[in-house]
Write a protein that holds these residues in place. Structure first.
Motif, mmCIF file in Angstrom:
data_model
loop_
_atom_site.group_PDB
_atom_site.id
_atom_site.type_symbol
_atom_site.label_atom_id
_atom_site.label_comp_id
_atom_site.label_asym_id
_atom_site.label_seq_id
_atom_site.Cartn_x
_atom_site.Cartn_y
_atom_site.Cartn_z
ATOM 1 N N UNK A 1 0.959 -1.319 -0.154
ATOM 2 C CA UNK A 1 0.031 0.064 -0.060
ATOM 3 C C UNK A 1 0.661 1.339 0.280
ATOM 4 N N UNK A 2 2.055 0.994 0.834
ATOM 5 C CA UNK A 2 2.931 2.556 0.916
ATOM 6 C C UNK A 2 3.686 2.606 -0.333
ATOM 7 N N UNK A 3 3.846 1.612 -1.268
ATOM 8 C CA UNK A 3 4.481 1.977 -2.612
ATOM 9 C C UNK A 3 4.001 1.699 -3.766
ATOM 10 N N UNK A 4 2.367 1.800 -3.498
ATOM 11 C CA UNK A 4 1.343 1.608 -4.467
ATOM 12 C C UNK A 4 1.416 0.585 -5.524
ATOM 13 N N UNK A 5 1.700 -0.632 -5.138
ATOM 14 C CA UNK A 5 1.739 -1.972 -5.873
ATOM 15 C C UNK A 5 0.882 -2.958 -5.077
ATOM 16 N N UNK A 6 0.738 -4.075 -5.866
ATOM 17 C CA UNK A 6 -0.045 -5.150 -4.952
ATOM 18 C C UNK A 6 0.930 -5.929 -4.414
ATOM 19 N N UNK A 7 0.566 -6.740 -3.405
ATOM 20 C CA UNK A 7 1.365 -7.265 -2.649
ATOM 21 C C UNK A 7 2.502 -8.354 -3.231
ATOM 22 N N UNK A 8 1.999 -9.222 -4.205
ATOM 23 C CA UNK A 8 2.739 -10.010 -4.731
ATOM 24 C C UNK A 8 4.115 -9.640 -5.542
ATOM 25 N N UNK A 9 4.191 -8.434 -6.254
ATOM 26 C CA UNK A 9 5.486 -7.969 -6.747
ATOM 27 C C UNK A 9 6.225 -7.485 -5.613
ATOM 28 N N UNK A 10 5.802 -6.919 -4.580
ATOM 29 C CA UNK A 10 6.310 -6.185 -3.368
ATOM 30 C C UNK A 10 6.851 -7.493 -2.525
#
Length: 153
Positions: A28-37
């Motif tokens: 959420x903090x880097x504006x991506x979905x959990x899988x790529x993070x």
């Protein structure tokens, strides 16, 4: 040196401040979905950018309120003497950090003890008994002005 993109750097900045975030919170903090993070974080770990995750403890509450920087000069220095000194220092629990330095001293130690009496015991019974030590100079910390565990990215 591998180049990290801005998202990788942002993940590292955020984790330096709070490594307890869930993957979803980090995403959420880097504006991506959990899988790529999750994949990025694991890649950063595998490649050694993230060495480990730790809890920062309060030394005062744990009876380790005296902080001392201890400068150590060895009688002479060569590979064997340096290796022996470093091996001994790594086994001393009061020494929380040890740096090989240039200048008037060979090593800078960060030492935590309960009080001055315990520091004296540390000097007399642990550091002072290492045969290669020529001199020790202690600098006692009166207050911590800035304490930052992160790296400026």
């Amino acid at each position: 040196m591998e180049t990290l993109d801005e998202t990788d750097l942002q993940i590292l900045r955020i984790l330096q401040k709070n490594a307890k975030l869930t993957t979803k919170e980090l995403a959420d903090k880097v504006n991506l979905t959990p899988t790529p993070v999750f994949e990025r974080q694991k890649r950063l770990e595998r490649r050694g950018y993230i060495k480990k995750y730790v809890a920062v403890l309060d030394p005062e509450k744990l009876g380790q309120g005296l902080l001392v920087f201890c400068k150590v000069k060895l009688k002479q220095i060569n590979r064997d003497i340096a290796d022996q000194f470093m091996h001994r220092v790594q086994r001393i629990p009061e020494v929380t950090e040890c740096y090989n330095t240039s200048g008037n001293y060979d090593y800078l130690l960060k030492v935590r003890t309960r009080d001055m009496r315990m520091y004296q015991e540390f000097i007399l019974n642990k550091l002072g008994v290492i045969e290669s030590v020529s001199s020790i100079e202690s600098t006692f910390v009166m207050s911590e002005v800035k304490l930052n565990y992160g790296i400026n990215l």
